[in-house]
Write an enzyme that holds these catalytic residues in place. Structure first.
Site, mmCIF file in Angstrom:
data_model
loop_
_atom_site.group_PDB
_atom_site.id
_atom_site.type_symbol
_atom_site.label_atom_id
_atom_site.label_comp_id
_atom_site.label_asym_id
_atom_site.label_seq_id
_atom_site.Cartn_x
_atom_site.Cartn_y
_atom_site.Cartn_z
ATOM 1 N N SER A 245 29.284 50.759 50.084
ATOM 2 C CA SER A 245 29.474 49.403 50.577
ATOM 3 C C SER A 245 30.899 49.340 51.090
ATOM 4 O O SER A 245 31.847 49.648 50.348
ATOM 5 C CB SER A 245 29.250 48.394 49.457
ATOM 6 O OG SER A 245 29.574 47.088 49.889
ATOM 7 N N ARG B 198 39.881 36.815 52.780
ATOM 8 C CA ARG B 198 38.874 35.809 52.437
ATOM 9 C C ARG B 198 39.318 34.372 52.658
ATOM 10 O O ARG B 198 38.538 33.549 53.145
ATOM 11 C CB ARG B 198 38.386 36.005 50.992
ATOM 12 C CG ARG B 198 37.677 37.326 50.718
ATOM 13 C CD ARG B 198 36.876 37.805 51.884
ATOM 14 N NE ARG B 198 36.001 38.933 51.576
ATOM 15 C CZ ARG B 198 35.562 39.788 52.468
ATOM 16 N NH1 ARG B 198 35.936 39.664 53.734
ATOM 17 N NH2 ARG B 198 34.754 40.775 52.130
#
Length: 453
Positions: A189, A100
């Site tokens: 997911s 990230r």
């Protein structure tokens, strides 16, 4: 409350369902010019189709950025993290967390290049990624506006997302369609990069449900892995792996190669319930094949090259470091401070580690270094000429001195550990022979035990 006026926004865009919906939603809700950024982090899927999808939905070709950042990802993010042996809550190797900050960094760089006044991401309002992205953005540009659609819109389910996509003519991947061409819900997911792939949601939301074998996309099941063990050797320089079986490899190529070994031998699967930064517990499954091998190898080379107290202090710092990565504080001064200390310890972490890979297991079977602190002359159980065993007596007595003093001054502290009922187990002959002897005090017993004159 009216929305802030945004002229141009850089969207972290994968080309998948969520970010494709976000792209259209940003155009409709903000009327802003959208710039897409797609990061190739080695996720194992083609990223070029994202360019065509973006252009199809009205993005100017010059506003579509697709960057291969695999080498930067491994060299400047994964490797520094592995120097710390970072594991969150004892098991998670931080595969999503460490990607990230790099994505956030690239978005901010692109925003500066194109003159954008905002950035946007597809993280939900329940997860950690929203924190990681936004702390990253604001660390690098405190003035940037941040748009988090999941915290603004009412498309808060897969069903609503699919309906929105169908209504607005957004391409839906085959995995989101049933055999009749109708939208369907994906069972998991997932997020992937060169370090790992993660699975969350639906079937996994019940912590008692065993993951389906069909879920795992990378690794062989340990049961189906080869019946013959395979040996590999990893070379290290300054704490980073640089070679496999003597062949020098770039950081990304090395990790890819270790992934191949790990996938083949069913290495790197975990199933955990973790504590998210936002407060709730979440169940996730992860495959981190190459990373699992790297962690084992790195600890092995450190075991012969780090001083004892250096290694122990490093292990004490690790949970704090891992927590910083998990929570999104890569660009924080405290992470940089810890990194500087960790990197200092790696100056002599050089050498080779031999590993045995077999049915989900990584076993260290050898390690060697020109900087090794392992001294066979001192460690041998045979006769030696470098170690005087009598020296240990003074060492032990000095370390026990405070207990000797406590036993004399505060005998109650040690008395609670003595089982007085043990006297009753003495045989009658022992009792008879000892009947005329005076019971020794605790101090006398301790002095006898330590051999103090």
């Amino acid at each position: 409350m009216s929305k802030k006026v945004i002229k141009k926004v850089v969207l972290a865009y994968s080309g998948g369902l969520d970010t494709s919906v976000i792209l259209k939603w940003l155009q409709e809700e903000y009327g802003a010019e959208v710039v897409t950024f797609t990061a190739d982090l080695g996720q194992g899927e083609e990223v070029e189709p994202a360019r065509q999808k973006a252009i199809k939905h009205g993005i100017k070709p010059e506003n579509v950025f697709i960057l291969d950042i695999q080498e930067e990802f491994v060299k400047d993010y994964v490797f520094p993290m592995f120097r710390a042996n970072a594991i969150y809550e004892g098991e998670y190797l931080l595969g999503t967390s460490i990607a990230r900050p790099l994505i956030a960094k690239k978005q901010i760089e692109i925003a500066k290049k194109v003159g954008a006044d905002a950035v946007a991401h597809g993280a939900t309002g329940k997860g950690n990624d929203q924190v990681r992205f936004e702390i990253g953005y604001l660390s690098l540009n405190p003035e940037i506006a941040v748009i988090a659609p999941w915290r603004e819109w009412d498309l808060n389910s897969r069903e609503k997302l699919l309906a929105y996509a169908k209504e607005h003519g957004i391409d839906i991947d085959a995995k989101h369609m049933d055999k009749d061409g109708n939208p369907k819900i994906s069972p998991y997911s997932m997020d992937a990069n060169l370090l790992h792939i993660s699975y969350e949601g639906l079937h996994l939301e019940n912590p008692m449900n065993e993951p389906e074998e069909s879920m795992w996309l990378w690794t062989n099941s340990p049961e189906e892995a080869p019946d013959k063990a395979e040996y590999i050797t990893i070379g290290y320089e300054n704490g980073d792996p640089v070679s496999i079986n003597g062949e020098k490899l770039s950081p990304a190529t090395l990790l890819k190669t270790l992934n191949e070994y790990g996938n083949k031998h069913g290495i790197g699967r975990i199933d955990i319930v973790e504590n998210r930064y936002v407060g709730m517990k979440a169940r996730g499954c992860y495959e981190t094949p190459g990373g699992t091998i790297m962690l084992k190898a790195h600890r092995a080379i450190e075991s012969i090259t780090l001083d004892r107290e250096e290694a122990h202090l490093k292990d004490e710092l690790m949970p704090r470091y891992a927590k910083l990565i998990y929570n999104g504080y890569w660009f924080s001064p405290e992470r940089e401070m810890l990194q500087a200390a960790i990197d200092k310890t790696q100056e002599n972490v050089n050498g080779e580690v031999k590993l045995k890979l077999y049915k989900g297991n990584v076993t260290v079977v050898g390690r060697d270094s020109k900087n090794s602190l392992y001294s066979p002359a001192h460690s041998t159980f045979e006769e030696d000429e470098v170690y005087n065993q009598k020296d240990a007596e003074g060492f032990i007595k000095l370390n026990a001195l405070r207990f000797i003093i406590e036993g004399e001054k505060q005998p109650n502290r040690a008395a609670k550990y003595i089982d007085n009922s043990a006297d009753s187990s003495l045989s009658s002959s022992e009792s008879s022979s000892n009947s005329g002897k005076k019971e020794k005090s605790f101090k006398e017993k301790l002095i006898d035990f330590l051999g103090i004159q």
